[in-house]
Design a protein around this motif. Structure first.
Motif, short mmCIF file in Angstrom:
data_model
loop_
_atom_site.label_atom_id
_atom_site.label_comp_id
_atom_site.label_asym_id
_atom_site.label_seq_id
_atom_site.Cartn_x
_atom_site.Cartn_y
_atom_site.Cartn_z
N ILE A 253 0.81 -1.22 0.00
CA ILE A 253 0.00 0.00 0.00
C ILE A 253 0.85 1.27 0.00
O ILE A 253 0.69 2.13 -0.88
CB ILE A 253 -1.00 -0.01 1.18
CG1 ILE A 253 -2.09 -1.06 0.93
CG2 ILE A 253 -1.65 1.37 1.35
CD1 ILE A 253 -2.99 -1.31 2.12
N LEU A 257 1.15 3.70 -3.25
CA LEU A 257 0.73 5.09 -3.10
C LEU A 257 1.85 6.03 -3.56
O LEU A 257 1.58 7.08 -4.16
CB LEU A 257 0.35 5.39 -1.64
CG LEU A 257 -1.00 4.86 -1.17
CD1 LEU A 257 -1.16 5.07 0.34
CD2 LEU A 257 -2.16 5.52 -1.92
N TYR A 271 -1.51 6.19 5.03
CA TYR A 271 -1.70 4.81 5.47
C TYR A 271 -1.95 4.74 6.98
O TYR A 271 -2.83 4.01 7.46
CB TYR A 271 -0.47 3.99 5.10
CG TYR A 271 -0.48 2.57 5.59
CD1 TYR A 271 -1.34 1.62 5.04
CD2 TYR A 271 0.38 2.16 6.61
CE1 TYR A 271 -1.35 0.32 5.49
CE2 TYR A 271 0.39 0.86 7.06
CZ TYR A 271 -0.48 -0.06 6.51
OH TYR A 271 -0.48 -1.36 6.96
N VAL A 399 -4.61 -3.87 -5.22
CA VAL A 399 -3.70 -2.84 -4.71
C VAL A 399 -2.57 -2.59 -5.71
O VAL A 399 -2.21 -1.44 -6.00
CB VAL A 399 -3.12 -3.27 -3.34
CG1 VAL A 399 -1.94 -2.38 -2.96
CG2 VAL A 399 -4.19 -3.19 -2.27
N VAL A 403 -4.07 1.07 -7.28
CA VAL A 403 -3.63 2.18 -6.43
C VAL A 403 -2.68 3.14 -7.14
O VAL A 403 -2.83 4.37 -7.01
CB VAL A 403 -3.01 1.64 -5.12
CG1 VAL A 403 -2.35 2.77 -4.32
CG2 VAL A 403 -4.08 0.96 -4.27
N LEU A 408 -5.83 7.22 -3.60
CA LEU A 408 -6.70 6.97 -2.44
C LEU A 408 -8.07 6.45 -2.83
O LEU A 408 -8.68 5.68 -2.09
CB LEU A 408 -6.85 8.25 -1.62
CG LEU A 408 -5.67 8.61 -0.71
CD1 LEU A 408 -5.97 9.89 0.05
CD2 LEU A 408 -5.37 7.48 0.25
N PHE A 411 -7.77 2.86 -3.04
CA PHE A 411 -7.57 2.31 -1.70
C PHE A 411 -8.91 2.11 -0.98
O PHE A 411 -9.19 1.04 -0.43
CB PHE A 411 -6.66 3.25 -0.92
CG PHE A 411 -6.18 2.72 0.39
CD1 PHE A 411 -6.28 1.38 0.71
CD2 PHE A 411 -5.61 3.57 1.33
CE1 PHE A 411 -5.83 0.89 1.92
CE2 PHE A 411 -5.17 3.11 2.55
CZ PHE A 411 -5.28 1.77 2.84
#
Length: 447
Positions: A253, A257, A271, A399, A403, A408, A411
Motif C-alpha cells: 500500500i 501510493l 496509510y 492494490v 492504487v 486513495l 484504496f
C-alpha cells in the motif's frame, strides 16, 4: 444453546471487558498518535503487519484447535478429556512458538531491509520475536477457558495485560527523545512483548487453579493428537497463506501510493491515518460482535455433536438479525458525528472524512465477524480460511494494479470490495451448511 443464561452472562462479561479495553486502547492510540505522529503510526503498522504474520505462524491454528477439541470432549461428557487436550495443545504451541521466535529474530535484518524496505523496523522486529512463544501458549489457555464457558478469568488477565502494556509504553516513550521514530516504535513493541510475557504467567496461574478446583470425570479421551493435528494443521497452512497475502498487501500500500505520485512521507502518513486512526474508530463497536463470535463456537460445536440442527439454524438467524440492526445504528451515529468524533479524539479534521467514508461498511464488517464465528463453530474453519485467502489474493492484485493509477480512491474502493466479497462468500457457505444435513426433517431456512 446448552445454557442460555450462562451464554448471556459470558457475553455481558466479555462485552464489558472488551469495551473497557477498547476505550483504553483508543485513548492510548490517541496519545500515541500525538506522541509519534501519523508517520510513526504508519511505521508501527508496518511492523505489526510483519508481526501479525509471525504470530499467525506461532499460533498455527492452536486457539481454535484447543476450543474445538475441548468442546468436543465436553460435548461427550468428558472433563478429563478436556484437560488432557490442553497438554497436547501446549506441546503443539511450544513447537510453533519457538520456531516463530527463531525465524523472526535471526532474519529480522533481512525482513526489514528486503521485505519491508525500511531499516527502522529491524530493531522492533527483533524485540517482537520474544513475544511469539508467550502468544502461542496464551492462545491455548484462552481457548480452554472459552470452551469451558469460564471467560471471566481470562478477561481479567487480558485487562491487566493491557494496563501493563499501556503503562510500560508510556514510561519507555517518556525516556525516548521525541521525533526518533525508530526508537519510539521499538519502545511500543518492547512494552507489548513484556506485557505478553506477564500475561502468560498470570494465565498459567489461573489455569492451574481452575484445574484443581473442578472435578475431572468422564471417559478417557482417544486419538487426541491426530484430532488436534487434523483441526489445527490444515487451518494453520491456510492461515499462513492468508496472513502472508495480507502482509504483502500492507507492504504494497505505501509503495503503490508512492507510485501514484505521493512522497514517501505522505504515503506513510495517509496509510497511518486510515489504518491506524479511522479504522480504529470504525471497528471500535465491533467488540460486541467479536465476543459473540468467540462464544458461539463451543455452543454450536456441542449442538452439532448432538445433531440439533433446528437450534443451530435459529441461533445463527437470531445472531445475524441482531448484528445487522446494531451495526446499522452504529454506522448512522458515526456518519452523523464523524467530524465531532475526529475533533474530540484526534484533534484533526482529515480523520473525520475517512470515518464518514468507512462507516457505511460497518454492517457488512460486523455481520461477517458473526458469520465466521458460526462457521467455525460448525467445523467449517477451513472454508473460512479459503474465503479469506481468496479475498486477500484479490486484494493484493487490486492494490498492485489500481492504487498507482487512482491513489486513495482505489484504496477506499478495495476496502469496500474486500469486505463485501468476504461476506457474500461466507454467508453463502453458512446457508448451505445449515441446510445440509439429510437426516434433519425440519424445514430449512436461514435468513
Amino acid at each position: 444453546m446448552k445454557n442460555h443464561g450462562k451464554f448471556l452472562y459470558n457475553t455481558a462479561v466479555l462485552t464489558v471487558s472488551n469495551v473497557v479495553m477498547r476505550c483504553i486502547s483508543l485513548a492510548f492510540q490517541i496519545w500515541l498518535a500525538g506522541r509519534i505522529g501519523s508517520a510513526g503510526i504508519g511505521l508501527f503498522q508496518l511492523v505489526m503487519s510483519v508481526g501479525g504474520f509471525a504470530m499467525t505462524f506461532a499460533i498455527s491454528g492452536i486457539r481454535f484447535g484447543t476450543t474445538r477439541l475441548v468442546a468436543e470432549e465436553l460435548g461427550r461428557g468428558s472433563t478429563r478429556g478436556g484437560v488432557a487436550a490442553v497438554g497436547r495443545c501446549v506441546c503443539y504451541a511450544l513447537c510453533f512458538g519457538c520456531a516463530a521466535w527463531w525465524v523472526l529474530f535471526s532474519h529480522a535484518e533481512r525482513i526489514g531491509f528486503l521485505w519491508v524496505g525500511d531499516a527502522r523496523t529491524v530493531l522492533s522486529l527483533r524485540i517482537m520475536a520474544f513475544e511469539m512463544p508467550f502468544v502461542a501458549l496464551s492462545s491455548v489457555l484462552s481457548g480452554y477457558f472459552t470452551a469451558c464457558g469460564r471467560v471471566t478469568k481470562p478477561a481479567v488477565v487480558h485487562f491487566l495485560e493491557q494496563l501493563i502494556c499501556v503503562s510500560l509504553t508510556a514510561v519507555f516513550l517518556f525516556l525516548t527523545p521525541a521525533g526518533d521514530v525508530e526508537r519510539s516504535c521499538a519502545c511500543v513493541t518492547l512494552a507489548g512483548a513484556a506485557a505478553d510475557g506477564v500475561s502468560f504467567l498470570m494465565m498459567l496461574g489461573v489455569w492451574i487453579h481452575d484445574v484443581h478446583t473442578h472435578d475431572r470425570s468422564g471417559p478417557n479421551p482417544r486419538r487426541l493428537t491426530p484430532r488436534l493435528l487434523g483441526i489445527s494443521l490444515p487451518l494453520a497452512i491456510s492461515a499462513y497463506t492468508r496472513s502472508g497475502l495480507s502482509t504483502l498487501e500492507h507492504m504494497l500500500i505505501p509503495t503503490r501510493l508512492r507510485a501514484s505520485g505521493m512522497t514517501a512521507a505522505q504515503a506513510l502518513s495517509v496509510y497511518g491515518i486510515i489504518h491506524g486512526m479511522a479504522l480504529t474508530v470504525v471497528t471500535f463497536p465491533a467488540c460486541v460482535m467479536q465476543v459473540i463470535a468467540e462464544l458461539v463456537v463451543p455452543d454450536l460445536t456441542e449442538l452439532q455433536v448432538r445433531g440439533q440442527w433446528e437450534r443451530i439454524r435459529s441461533t445463527c438467524t437470531g445472531l445475524l438479525r441482531r448484528t445487522l440492526l446494531y451495526s446499522a445504528c452504529a454506522a448512522a451515529v458515526l456518519m452523523v458525528f464523524a467530524d465531532q468524533i475526529s475533533a474530540a479524539i484526534y484533534k484533526a479534521d482529515d480523520v473525520g472524512l475517512y470515518i464518514r467514508i468507512l462507516a457505511p461498511l460497518m454492517p457488512v464488517m460486523f455481520a461477517d465477524i458473526v458469520v465466521d464465528g458460526c462457521l467455525k463453530g460448525l467445523g467449517e474453519h477451513l472454508w473460512c480460511m479459503v474465503i479469506n485467502i481468496v479475498e486477500s489474493a484479490v486484494s493484493v492484485v487490486l492494490v498492485y494494479t489500481l492504487v498507482p493509477r487512482f491513489a486513495l480512491g482505489a484504496f477506499i474502493f478495495i476496502l469496500y470490495f474486500d469486505e463485501i466479497l468476504n461476506f457474500l462468500l461466507s454467508i453463502s457457505r453458512l446457508i448451505r451448511v445449515t441446510r445440509a444435513p439429510a437426516d434433519c426433517n425440519c424445514a430449512p431456512g436461514l435468513l
